[in-house]
Motif scaffolding. Structure first.
Motif: not given
Length: 351
Positions: A129-135, A215-216
């Motif tokens: 339950d987090v975002t790809q950006d977080t990881i 960046t993504r």
């Protein structure tokens, strides 16, 4: 009588045909014809195969990371240093994990996850339950395609990204405003007082923040478009190779070679400004385009250049045509990508 005559005539015709084909000279002629036809077929197949193999072997281009020399000393703007190829696949070290007993929106906790075969960052993010950006941000992932089974990832208890303070005097409020997130939550998560002035180099976790688009795209390998819109053969990849120009010598190839028929249109891989277009003994007819975020791309061995220095080009713009000018063994495109003056593997940023 008519019926008997017809039967005898038929047998006579069949006998004549059998005798004709039983003739030695006829057999030789027939075998010669079939042999000649088979020879033509085999020859055509061999020629076609050789042409395809020759096209696939088309390579060339610079074999170190030094850019070609061109007007206005633009080569000085592109460093002659190349990233260590082995370092591209390195996994960032996972920081030590601090657990806390508290469980609310003002406190962040972490847990580790070991990557399994077939895992993708998107699937892992959904599971926690987090975002790809977080990881990506928390684990300092430079290339999301290179995560490996067995690799450990640090997973925070809330979505967000890691931010490093750029200059002295930044506060939770100014940073939160930049990412359009709640400043109070930003301060609480990082155990800071509102209005706290931070020193350059300080790292913070910015809850609910996201990475910028460029960046993504870069990390996910989707930043650049392929410069060729037709099928090509990757005749020489990025990295160390046996030089096609000096027997037995190992050299570093600073780009990729895409073998394809002469005259194939070449497109800009990313929007940008043409900073060089001309002829070089190594790259032949070449073009260099300057993009955002410190990127440049080089296109070599063109048969013809279709743009001029100073032009702003888009991914839909034809900038030239495939050829074999300069140091080349056949028609192909040499494609190099620079990031802040250093070459990188183009295949890691091509979608």
């Amino acid at each position: 009588m008519k019926k008997v005559f017809s039967s005898e005539k038929i047998h006579s015709i069949i006998y004549s045909i059998e005798m004709f084909f039983s003739s030695k000279s006829i057999k030789i002629a027939a075998l010669s014809f079939f042999g000649f036809s088979a020879g033509i077929f085999v020859t055509c197949a061999v020629v076609l195969t050789n042409n395809q193999l020759s096209a696939r072997r088309a390579v060339g281009g610079f074999e170190t990371s030094v850019a070609p020399e061109y007007d206005e000393n633009l080569s000085a703007l592109i460093s002659d240093q190349t990233e260590n190829p082995a370092a591209l696949a390195e996994t960032p070290e996972i920081p030590s994990i601090t657990e806390t007993a508290k469980n609310d929106d003002s406190v962040i906790t972490y847990q580790t996850y070991r990557v399994k075969s077939g895992d993708m960052i998107g699937f892992i993010a959904d599971a926690f339950d987090v975002t790809q950006d977080t990881i990506i941000s928390v684990n300092n992932i430079k290339q999301s395609r290179l995560i490996q089974p067995g690799q450990y990832l640090k997973i925070p208890s809330m979505p967000g990204i890691v931010y490093t303070v750029k200059k002295d005097g930044e506060t939770p409020e100014t940073i939160a405003a930049k990412y359009e997130v709640n400043s109070e939550k930003c301060a609480l998560v990082n155990m800071l007082e509102p209005g706290s002035e931070l020193s350059a180099g300080t790292s913070l976790f910015i809850p609910d923040a996201e990475l910028d688009w460029a960046t993504r795209q870069e990390i996910n390998g989707d930043l650049f478009h392929k410069p060729l819109r037709a099928r090509y053969w990757l005749s020489s990849p990025y990295g160390w190779r046996d030089s096609p120009f000096s027997t037995g010598k190992r050299t570093f190839h600073s780009g990729v070679d895409m073998a394809i028929g002469a005259g194939t249109p070449i497109y800009a891989a990313l929007d940008g400004k043409v900073v060089a277009a001309g002829f070089n003994a190594t790259y032949g007819n070449y073009v260099i385009i300057e993009h955002h975020s410190g990127y440049r791309s080089l296109y070599g061995h063109m048969s013809k250049i279709a743009c001029k220095k100073g032009n702003f080009v888009y991914t839909s713009t034809v900038i030239g045509y495939v050829g074999s000018t300069g140091m080349s063994t056949g028609p192909h495109l040499h494609f190099t990508v620079y990031k802040n003056g250093k070459t990188i593997n183009p295949m890691t940023v091509l979608n």
